[in-house]
Design a protein around this motif. Sequence first.
Motif, short mmCIF file in Angstrom:
data_model
loop_
_atom_site.label_atom_id
_atom_site.label_comp_id
_atom_site.label_asym_id
_atom_site.label_seq_id
_atom_site.Cartn_x
_atom_site.Cartn_y
_atom_site.Cartn_z
N LEU A 72 -2.93 -7.23 -9.49
CA LEU A 72 -3.57 -6.03 -10.35
C LEU A 72 -2.50 -4.87 -10.41
O LEU A 72 -1.20 -5.06 -10.21
CB LEU A 72 -4.74 -5.48 -9.38
CG LEU A 72 -5.76 -6.50 -9.30
CD1 LEU A 72 -6.89 -5.78 -8.50
CD2 LEU A 72 -6.38 -7.31 -10.33
N GLN A 73 -2.99 -3.72 -11.08
CA GLN A 73 -1.99 -2.71 -11.52
C GLN A 73 -2.53 -1.23 -10.95
O GLN A 73 -3.80 -1.30 -10.22
CB GLN A 73 -1.97 -2.56 -13.06
CG GLN A 73 -1.26 -3.79 -13.48
CD GLN A 73 -0.96 -3.43 -14.90
OE1 GLN A 73 0.06 -2.76 -15.43
NE2 GLN A 73 -1.61 -4.32 -15.89
N GLY A 74 -1.80 -0.21 -10.98
CA GLY A 74 -2.53 0.82 -10.68
C GLY A 74 -2.17 1.43 -9.09
O GLY A 74 -2.27 2.49 -8.46
N GLY A 75 -1.14 0.56 -8.50
CA GLY A 75 -0.67 0.75 -7.18
C GLY A 75 -1.92 0.72 -6.07
O GLY A 75 -3.01 0.41 -6.34
N ALA A 76 -1.44 1.04 -4.87
CA ALA A 76 -2.40 0.83 -3.81
C ALA A 76 -3.28 1.94 -3.95
O ALA A 76 -4.50 1.99 -3.69
CB ALA A 76 -1.48 1.06 -2.52
N SER A 77 -3.00 3.13 -4.79
CA SER A 77 -3.84 4.27 -4.57
C SER A 77 -4.98 4.13 -5.44
O SER A 77 -6.10 4.43 -5.28
CB SER A 77 -3.23 5.40 -5.44
OG SER A 77 -2.16 5.77 -4.43
N MET A 78 -4.91 3.03 -6.45
CA MET A 78 -6.15 2.69 -7.36
C MET A 78 -7.13 2.06 -6.62
O MET A 78 -8.31 1.98 -6.83
CB MET A 78 -5.49 1.97 -8.58
CG MET A 78 -6.54 1.39 -9.48
SD MET A 78 -7.02 3.06 -10.57
CE MET A 78 -6.32 2.72 -11.83
N GLN A 79 -6.64 1.25 -5.40
CA GLN A 79 -7.41 0.72 -4.96
C GLN A 79 -8.48 1.54 -3.78
O GLN A 79 -9.43 1.20 -3.34
CB GLN A 79 -6.79 -0.37 -3.84
CG GLN A 79 -6.16 -1.53 -4.46
CD GLN A 79 -7.16 -2.29 -5.52
OE1 GLN A 79 -8.39 -2.62 -5.12
NE2 GLN A 79 -6.73 -2.50 -6.60
N GLY A 193 0.23 -2.35 -2.32
CA GLY A 193 1.24 -1.99 -3.40
C GLY A 193 2.58 -2.93 -3.11
O GLY A 193 2.93 -3.16 -2.11
N ALA A 194 3.08 -3.48 -4.29
CA ALA A 194 4.40 -4.31 -4.27
C ALA A 194 5.50 -3.72 -3.78
O ALA A 194 6.50 -4.17 -3.10
CB ALA A 194 4.62 -5.11 -5.38
N GLN A 195 5.79 -2.46 -4.34
CA GLN A 195 7.16 -1.69 -3.78
C GLN A 195 7.70 -1.46 -2.39
O GLN A 195 8.79 -0.87 -2.38
CB GLN A 195 7.30 -0.50 -4.84
CG GLN A 195 6.46 0.84 -4.20
CD GLN A 195 5.11 0.73 -4.59
OE1 GLN A 195 4.32 -0.22 -4.74
NE2 GLN A 195 4.51 1.88 -4.38
N LYS A 196 7.11 -2.06 -1.40
CA LYS A 196 7.57 -1.81 -0.12
C LYS A 196 8.17 -3.01 0.44
O LYS A 196 9.40 -3.11 0.53
CB LYS A 196 6.56 -1.13 0.72
CG LYS A 196 6.26 0.26 0.79
CD LYS A 196 5.48 0.82 -0.31
CE LYS A 196 5.40 1.99 -0.18
NZ LYS A 196 4.06 2.63 -0.14
N ASN A 197 7.23 -4.21 0.54
CA ASN A 197 7.71 -5.25 0.83
C ASN A 197 7.52 -6.58 0.12
O ASN A 197 7.84 -7.73 0.54
CB ASN A 197 7.12 -5.64 2.27
CG ASN A 197 7.90 -6.07 3.41
OD1 ASN A 197 9.26 -6.33 3.30
ND2 ASN A 197 7.66 -6.68 4.55
N THR A 204 0.01 -4.49 -7.78
CA THR A 204 -0.82 -4.50 -6.44
C THR A 204 -1.45 -6.07 -6.08
O THR A 204 -1.99 -6.37 -7.03
CB THR A 204 -1.87 -3.45 -6.37
OG1 THR A 204 -1.29 -2.16 -7.14
CG2 THR A 204 -2.41 -3.06 -5.26
N ILE A 205 -1.16 -6.22 -4.87
CA ILE A 205 -2.08 -7.51 -4.47
C ILE A 205 -3.01 -7.46 -3.96
O ILE A 205 -3.36 -6.32 -2.81
CB ILE A 205 -0.82 -8.22 -3.85
CG1 ILE A 205 0.35 -8.31 -4.34
CG2 ILE A 205 -1.60 -9.43 -3.14
CD1 ILE A 205 0.81 -9.70 -4.60
N VAL A 206 -4.37 -7.95 -4.31
CA VAL A 206 -5.58 -7.86 -3.59
C VAL A 206 -5.91 -9.13 -3.02
O VAL A 206 -5.87 -10.32 -3.87
CB VAL A 206 -6.60 -7.28 -4.36
CG1 VAL A 206 -7.81 -7.64 -3.70
CG2 VAL A 206 -6.38 -5.74 -4.89
N ILE A 207 -6.04 -9.51 -1.81
CA ILE A 207 -6.50 -10.51 -1.29
C ILE A 207 -8.00 -10.58 -0.70
O ILE A 207 -8.42 -9.62 -0.02
CB ILE A 207 -5.81 -11.17 0.01
CG1 ILE A 207 -4.37 -11.46 -0.56
CG2 ILE A 207 -6.02 -12.44 0.67
CD1 ILE A 207 -3.18 -11.25 0.63
#
Length: 360
Positions: A72-79, A193-197, A204-207
Amino acid sequence: MTRVYNFSAGPATLPEEVLKKAAGEMTDYKGCGMSVMEMSHRGKEFQGIIDEAEATLRAIMKIPENYKVLFLQGGASMQFAAVPMNLMTKNKKADYVHTGQWTKKAIAEAKKHGEVNVVASSEGDKFTRIPELDPATFTKDADYFYIVTNNTIYGTVYPQIPDTGNVPLIADMSSNILSEPIDVTKFGMIFAGAQKNIGPAGLTIVIIREDLIGNAVKNIPILLDYQVQAKNGSMANTPPCYSIYIAGLVFQWIKEKGGLAVMQKVNQDKAKILYDYLDNSKLFKSPIERLSRSLMNVPFVTGNEELDKKFIAEAAEKGLKTLKGHRTVGGMRASIYNAMPLEGVQALVAFMQEFEKENI
Ligand SMILES: *Cc1c(COP(=O)(O)O)cnc(C)c1O
């Protein structure tokens, strides 16, 4: 031009092998005559890229069949908003553990949608530890229980994952996903959010466990609805194609290195070098309680702001970059994610020793 050791908390350093591979495929992806940035997300090349990224992620994290993986998009903050709009919908209440700025923002969003119970907080200790949790204080009929597993700004990590019984555990794992093996079945949902690790910003990955999908509030924006995204293979609209491609290369890199157990071992070795030095230094110290210390983000201070500044400037001259602590806490912070090689941490500690000798 040689590469520096980049200790940025995010966007963060990526494996050099991945960058080189992407550079090699930049103008012509596998003979198709165009860059991944230029191709239709509906074409077979890109479908192959996203399918392979998902399959590799599932393999390295051992994600069970009954979990969906969303890109997804929107960063961790969108979640922070998507989680309550999708999940705080039965009894309209949720438990949150307050461990810093990222839970503060998540709590503020959740409060727009229902009752938020902050079951524990380490605010009184300036978030230098993970608070003790007492299951007797947990809300029995909460729709979910929310934690940030690794607190990027303060450098704290849960020593163990809380047992929340039948209440689904939701984890913001932005800064420690893929750093060690985890048991996905302990969680109702994990997001990062992807930009750390993982890779570049924008993804943004959601599982998420399948039974938690399909309960969103009626007026939810379509793109935030996990059911819509799951049905459309994360392509309800144009996905962040290039970020997904790079993330796929990073997953592959992890797999080729031997997987998450190998990542964990290297991460433990790297963190030990730094913490051992900090615990014996007469100049630098870690402000974080031992049991809560993160393997990914390691803040440290001299106790003297001027000296901190001098250290950061001199380190940068030596190619040890982005060591400034978060603007809200000051001091220094070394983020040592998967892509930071052991040599980077050794170089940092060698410079700290030198600096200590000259400044004490
Ligand atoms: C960086 C970070 C965020 C914010 O991520 P964005 O992608 O900027 O929204 C949220 N939670 C944690 C734990 C983080 O490290």
